[in-house]
Motif scaffolding. Structure first.
Motif, PDB file in Angstrom:
ATOM      1  N   SER A 251      12.135  19.664 -29.196  1.00 57.59           N
ATOM      2  CA  SER A 251      11.744  21.125 -29.185  1.00 57.59           C
ATOM      3  C   SER A 251      11.234  21.148 -27.670  1.00 57.59           C
ATOM      4  CB  SER A 251      10.866  21.786 -30.005  1.00 57.59           C
ATOM      5  OG  SER A 251       9.610  20.738 -30.335  1.00 57.59           O
ATOM      6  N   THR A 252      10.359  20.204 -27.142  1.00 62.34           N
ATOM      7  CA  THR A 252       9.494  20.265 -26.200  1.00 62.34           C
ATOM      8  C   THR A 252      10.460  20.363 -24.793  1.00 62.34           C
ATOM      9  OG1 THR A 252       9.832  17.670 -25.561  1.00 62.34           O
ATOM     10  CG2 THR A 252       7.925  18.752 -26.936  1.00 62.34           C
ATOM     11  N   THR A 253      11.822  20.123 -25.069  1.00 63.41           N
ATOM     12  CA  THR A 253      12.328  20.068 -23.712  1.00 63.41           C
ATOM     13  C   THR A 253      13.074  21.776 -23.451  1.00 63.41           C
ATOM     14  OG1 THR A 253      14.540  20.092 -25.005  1.00 63.41           O
ATOM     15  CG2 THR A 253      13.588  17.939 -23.978  1.00 63.41           C
ATOM     16  N   THR A 254      12.535  22.401 -24.505  1.00 63.68           N
ATOM     17  CA  THR A 254      13.038  24.154 -24.198  1.00 63.68           C
ATOM     18  C   THR A 254      11.728  24.840 -24.098  1.00 63.68           C
ATOM     19  OG1 THR A 254      13.127  24.323 -26.719  1.00 63.68           O
ATOM     20  CG2 THR A 254      15.043  23.677 -25.444  1.00 63.68           C
ATOM     21  N   ALA A 255      10.561  24.116 -24.313  1.00 71.19           N
ATOM     22  CA  ALA A 255       9.162  24.912 -24.397  1.00 71.19           C
ATOM     23  C   ALA A 255       8.456  24.890 -23.125  1.00 71.19           C
ATOM     24  CB  ALA A 255       8.282  24.465 -25.419  1.00 71.19           C
ATOM     25  N   THR A 256       9.120  24.907 -22.029  1.00 70.56           N
ATOM     26  CA  THR A 256       8.517  24.926 -20.713  1.00 70.56           C
ATOM     27  C   THR A 256       8.232  26.116 -20.210  1.00 70.56           C
ATOM     28  OG1 THR A 256      10.782  25.154 -19.698  1.00 70.56           O
ATOM     29  CG2 THR A 256      10.214  22.794 -20.129  1.00 70.56           C
ATOM     30  N   ALA A 257       7.335  25.974 -19.325  1.00 71.88           N
ATOM     31  CA  ALA A 257       6.513  27.075 -18.622  1.00 71.88           C
ATOM     32  C   ALA A 257       7.401  27.789 -17.656  1.00 71.88           C
ATOM     33  CB  ALA A 257       5.107  26.912 -17.915  1.00 71.88           C
ATOM     34  N   PRO A 258       7.662  29.077 -17.345  1.00 71.51           N
ATOM     35  CA  PRO A 258       8.277  29.760 -16.267  1.00 71.51           C
ATOM     36  C   PRO A 258       8.029  29.287 -15.016  1.00 71.51           C
ATOM     37  CG  PRO A 258       6.622  31.068 -17.003  1.00 71.51           C
ATOM     38  CD  PRO A 258       6.616  30.042 -18.082  1.00 71.51           C
ATOM     39  N   ALA A 259       9.095  28.929 -14.050  1.00 75.18           N
ATOM     40  CA  ALA A 259       8.733  28.118 -12.860  1.00 75.18           C
ATOM     41  C   ALA A 259       7.973  29.080 -11.869  1.00 75.18           C
ATOM     42  CB  ALA A 259      10.091  27.871 -12.079  1.00 75.18           C
ATOM     43  N   THR A 260       7.157  28.660 -10.881  1.00 78.08           N
ATOM     44  CA  THR A 260       6.163  29.432 -10.035  1.00 78.08           C
ATOM     45  C   THR A 260       6.579  29.295  -8.527  1.00 78.08           C
ATOM     46  OG1 THR A 260       4.721  27.714 -10.176  1.00 78.08           O
ATOM     47  CG2 THR A 260       4.462  29.661 -11.579  1.00 78.08           C
ATOM     48  N   THR A 261       6.380  30.140  -7.933  1.00 73.93           N
ATOM     49  CA  THR A 261       7.005  29.958  -6.413  1.00 73.93           C
ATOM     50  C   THR A 261       5.677  29.797  -5.829  1.00 73.93           C
ATOM     51  OG1 THR A 261       8.766  31.434  -6.644  1.00 73.93           O
ATOM     52  CG2 THR A 261       7.904  31.221  -4.455  1.00 73.93           C
ATOM     53  N   GLU A 262       5.429  28.837  -4.779  1.00 69.74           N
ATOM     54  CA  GLU A 262       4.145  28.411  -4.047  1.00 69.74           C
ATOM     55  C   GLU A 262       4.270  29.486  -2.811  1.00 69.74           C
ATOM     56  OE1 GLU A 262       1.825  26.401  -4.143  1.00 69.74           O
ATOM     57  OE2 GLU A 262       2.503  25.150  -6.148  1.00 69.74           O
ATOM     58  N   PRO A 263       3.006  29.978  -2.774  1.00 71.16           N
ATOM     59  CA  PRO A 263       2.715  30.838  -1.491  1.00 71.16           C
ATOM     60  C   PRO A 263       3.125  30.143  -0.094  1.00 71.16           C
ATOM     61  CG  PRO A 263       0.687  30.205  -2.471  1.00 71.16           C
ATOM     62  CD  PRO A 263       1.598  29.608  -3.217  1.00 71.16           C
ATOM     63  N   ALA A 264       3.535  31.066   0.654  1.00 68.23           N
ATOM     64  CA  ALA A 264       3.988  30.679   1.990  1.00 68.23           C
ATOM     65  C   ALA A 264       2.645  29.854   2.582  1.00 68.23           C
ATOM     66  CB  ALA A 264       4.445  31.771   3.078  1.00 68.23           C
ATOM     67  N   LEU A 265       3.092  28.868   3.514  1.00 71.70           N
ATOM     68  CA  LEU A 265       2.093  28.197   4.206  1.00 71.70           C
ATOM     69  C   LEU A 265       1.659  29.282   5.450  1.00 71.70           C
ATOM     70  CD1 LEU A 265       3.891  24.795   4.556  1.00 71.70           C
ATOM     71  CD2 LEU A 265       2.058  25.568   2.669  1.00 71.70           C
ATOM     72  N   THR A 266       0.097  29.168   5.636  1.00 76.62           N
ATOM     73  CA  THR A 266      -0.400  30.193   6.536  1.00 76.62           C
ATOM     74  C   THR A 266      -1.017  29.364   7.817  1.00 76.62           C
ATOM     75  OG1 THR A 266      -2.500  30.118   5.255  1.00 76.62           O
ATOM     76  CG2 THR A 266      -0.855  31.798   4.645  1.00 76.62           C
ATOM     77  N   VAL A 267      -1.202  28.126   7.723  1.00 75.64           N
ATOM     78  CA  VAL A 267      -1.648  27.401   8.990  1.00 75.64           C
ATOM     79  C   VAL A 267      -0.649  26.474   9.657  1.00 75.64           C
ATOM     80  CG1 VAL A 267      -3.550  25.908   9.588  1.00 75.64           C
ATOM     81  CG2 VAL A 267      -3.913  27.301   7.712  1.00 75.64           C
ATOM     82  N   SER A 268      -0.601  26.505  10.848  1.00 79.65           N
ATOM     83  CA  SER A 268       0.417  25.834  11.609  1.00 79.65           C
ATOM     84  C   SER A 268      -0.014  24.474  11.686  1.00 79.65           C
ATOM     85  CB  SER A 268       0.430  26.603  13.178  1.00 79.65           C
ATOM     86  OG  SER A 268       1.081  25.608  13.862  1.00 79.65           O
ATOM     87  N   PRO A 269       0.785  23.425  11.695  1.00 80.56           N
ATOM     88  CA  PRO A 269       0.219  22.150  11.701  1.00 80.56           C
ATOM     89  C   PRO A 269      -0.192  21.794  13.171  1.00 80.56           C
ATOM     90  CG  PRO A 269       2.518  22.334  11.068  1.00 80.56           C
ATOM     91  CD  PRO A 269       2.243  23.497  11.330  1.00 80.56           C
ATOM     92  N   GLY A 270       0.067  22.433  14.145  1.00 75.74           N
ATOM     93  CA  GLY A 270      -0.599  22.432  15.520  1.00 75.74           C
ATOM     94  C   GLY A 270      -2.217  22.607  15.464  1.00 75.74           C
ATOM     95  N   ASP A 271      -2.617  23.296  14.402  1.00 77.90           N
ATOM     96  CA  ASP A 271      -3.973  23.655  14.190  1.00 77.90           C
ATOM     97  C   ASP A 271      -4.699  22.772  13.187  1.00 77.90           C
ATOM     98  OD1 ASP A 271      -3.651  25.736  16.062  1.00 77.90           O
ATOM     99  OD2 ASP A 271      -3.015  26.973  14.195  1.00 77.90           O
ATOM    100  N   ILE A 272      -4.084  21.733  13.094  1.00 79.65           N
ATOM    101  CA  ILE A 272      -4.573  20.717  11.807  1.00 79.65           C
ATOM    102  C   ILE A 272      -4.863  19.298  12.533  1.00 79.65           C
ATOM    103  CG2 ILE A 272      -4.432  19.992   9.532  1.00 79.65           C
ATOM    104  CD1 ILE A 272      -2.439  22.212   9.087  1.00 79.65           C
ATOM    105  N   GLN A 273      -6.110  18.835  12.055  1.00 82.63           N
ATOM    106  CA  GLN A 273      -6.295  17.322  12.405  1.00 82.63           C
ATOM    107  C   GLN A 273      -6.418  16.424  11.083  1.00 82.63           C
ATOM    108  OE1 GLN A 273     -10.125  17.582  14.677  1.00 82.63           O
ATOM    109  NE2 GLN A 273      -9.010  17.620  16.432  1.00 82.63           N
ATOM    110  N   VAL A 274      -5.569  15.316  11.183  1.00 83.11           N
ATOM    111  CA  VAL A 274      -5.578  14.691   9.814  1.00 83.11           C
ATOM    112  C   VAL A 274      -6.196  13.309  10.084  1.00 83.11           C
ATOM    113  CG1 VAL A 274      -3.974  13.978   8.057  1.00 83.11           C
ATOM    114  CG2 VAL A 274      -3.503  16.205   9.248  1.00 83.11           C
TER     115      VAL A 274
END
Length: 531
Positions: A383-406
């Motif tokens: 039963s656990t295989t059918t009791a999954t939560a609805p899929a969610t959509t991740e919000p769009a990325l708002t910061v450009s990689p060019g503005d990020i230091q890692v």
């Protein structure tokens, strides 16, 4: 004597017939009134009995209600409560979602065994959030799945050496910038707050509730059950605890049960890991005993057990008797074969052979709990295989990689992974400030840490590595920290990347140890306690 003139047989009601034949209706009216009167009289006689029965049932309901309220007040009053919410600092996000069928979220409960309450002010409004001077040698993480079809119980060895906040009273001290400390010292230094804060920082698992069980009340719980059966591979005679038990199965009372679960010497290799095995077998026996004795169907026995249990408890503010009841009712249908006990995988801690450290095999266990997934290699109800939560959509990325230091750190133990990740990020437009090799035991997966107001930038970095965790660290500035651990996924192209140069082909893979990732060794509550 003359015969009746109308031809009626002897015994016939001639008068009634004659009256009816007269047509005046007088006797008929009297007869009808008599029947109504008799019915009325019958109701009059029955009403007192009905009223008495109704009053009796109402009285029983009132008594039951009063007793139920009294029991609730009594049990609720037994529990010591400790508000540690303001001492936990920055906490991980809850990754798992609500189950579609049960409409419930998974629950993570941290259970700690304490050998003392002396010198503490539990439940009296203290601000230190600790149990200074107390010791804890039993730590259990109890995970209840959102579909309430399974439970995982993980034992953490008290001799584990892990990273921990340098000072749990300082909210700026975290696991990442902390010190290496023996696990049970967290409880001694800062009680439940320091222990939970360390655990959440190490695993990214959000703890919903905690329970501290006083060992002095533990034996009352066992006695309320009528004793519990334990199993020993060899006879034990321990002078310190006065425990004297033969090999094989033995039913023990509360005093001997407490000595059994705390026994460390004079049996096996004398290690903390061996004691964990016995404690897990003991918990299985308790569950089997409660199931076999129909504890829930015996109000008197159930109350004695709950009274003993709550009297030995310290919990967070939110875990009252009502919440416990809701949790208990939601998991009441979990089969004992779906309650799994897991001993955290460890290896010898090199600086001190008397201590242990977690291995990479701990990663899949924490991931399963964090994401509310089955343990690797275990079967779950269909039963656990059918009791999954609805899929969610991740919000769009708002910061450009060019503005990020890692800044990239290799925490996998596999050489070259940080350099490879730096190349994967750089080709998509990110600025790499440095890449280094981390210290300490290997970590699991990818973790992205960010400072104040940098969450959206962190989301852009995390998008490069599917299933990456995101954690806030208020000590960080504008640079995003990327930790590459064991089992880190391959990089992917993000939608707002810069440039068109293809991602470099990976040459380094931090693959988890197959012996730990393929399946997790666990015992179920249904197993024979001697196995």
């Amino acid at each position: 004597m003359s015969e009746p003139t109308n031809g009626s047989a002897p015994g016939d009601d001639v008068t009634g017939q004659s009256t009816g034949a007269t047509g005046d209706g007088t006797q008929s009216s009297r007869s009808s009134h008599r029947r109504r009167s008799e019915r009325h009289t019958g109701k009059t006689h029955r009403h007192p009995w009905l009223r008495r029965a109704a009053f009796g049932v109402s009285g029983l309901l009132v008594v039951a209600l009063v007793l139920g309220v009294a029991a609730y007040v009594k049990l609720n009053g037994n529990i010591q409560r400790l508000d540690i919410s303001s001492a936990l600092g920055d906490r991980p996000q809850q990754e798992a979602t609500t189950d579609a069928k049960t409409n419930l979220a998974p629950v993570n409960i941290f259970v700690m065994g304490s050998d003392s309450r002396e010198g503490t002010n539990l439940g009296k409004g203290q601000t230190e959030y600790g149990m200074a001077g107390s010791r804890s040698d039993t730590n259990l993480i109890v995970h209840l799945s959102a579909d309430r079809q399974s439970a995982i119980v993980v034992s953490i060895p008290r001799d584990s050496m892990t990273m921990a906040p340098r000072d749990c009273k300082n909210k700026n001290d975290k696991v990442d910038n902390g010190v290496i400390r023996q696990w049970n010292q967290n409880f001694t230094l800062g009680g439940p707050a320091c222990t939970i804060r360390t655990f959440e920082g190490l695993t990214g698992i959000f703890i919903d509730h905690f329970v501290v069980i006083d060992f002095r009340g533990f034996q009352d719980m066992v006695n309320a059950l009528g004793g519990v059966t334990v199993c020993l591979p060899e006879p034990v005679q321990d002078r310190q605890s006065h425990l004297d038990l033969p090999a094989g199965k033995t039913r023990v009372n509360g005093k001997n049960a407490l000595a059994y679960v705390r026994l460390r010497h004079n049996i096996g290799d004398g290690s903390d890991l061996g004691r964990i095995d016995r404690q897990q077998a003991f918990l299985s026996s308790v569950i089997q005993e409660a199931t076999k004795s129909s504890l829930l169907l015996r109000p008197d026995k159930l109350f004695r057990f709950l009274n003993a249990t709550t009297s030995a408890m310290t919990t967070d503010k939110g875990l009252d008797v009502g919440e416990m009841k809701d949790i208990a009712s939601s998991v009441s249908k979990i089969g004992t074969n779906q309650i799994r006990f897991v001993k955290l995988p460890t290896t010898t801690y090199p600086p001190d052979p008397n201590r242990v450290q977690w291995t990479a095999g701990a990663g899949p266990i924490w991931k399963a709990i964090r994401k509310d997934e089955p343990l690797p290699g275990t079967k779950v109800p269909s039963s656990t295989t059918t009791a999954t939560a609805p899929a969610t959509t991740e919000p769009a990325l708002t910061v450009s990689p060019g503005d990020i230091q890692v800044r990239v750190t290799n925490n996998s133990g596999v050489a070259g992974l940080a350099k490879q990740a730096a190349a994967e990020l750089r080709v998509q437009g990110f600025t790499i400030t440095s890449f280094v090799t981390g210290t300490g035991a290997p970590t699991d997966g990818v973790v992205v840490r960010y400072g104040p107001d940098m969450k959206e930038a962190a989301r852009t970095v995390a998008a490069v590595y599917p299933d990456a965790q995101i954690r806030e660290d208020k000590l960080l500035g504008s640079t995003i920290e990327l930790s590459m651990g064991v089992g880190s996924p391959r990089a992917v192209e993000i939608p707002n990347r810069l440039g068109t140069t293809p991602l470099p082909k990976p040459s380094v893979t931090a693959t988890p140890d197959p012996s730990s990732s393929a399946s997790v060794k666990a015992r179920t509550a249904a197993q024979d306690i001697c196995t």
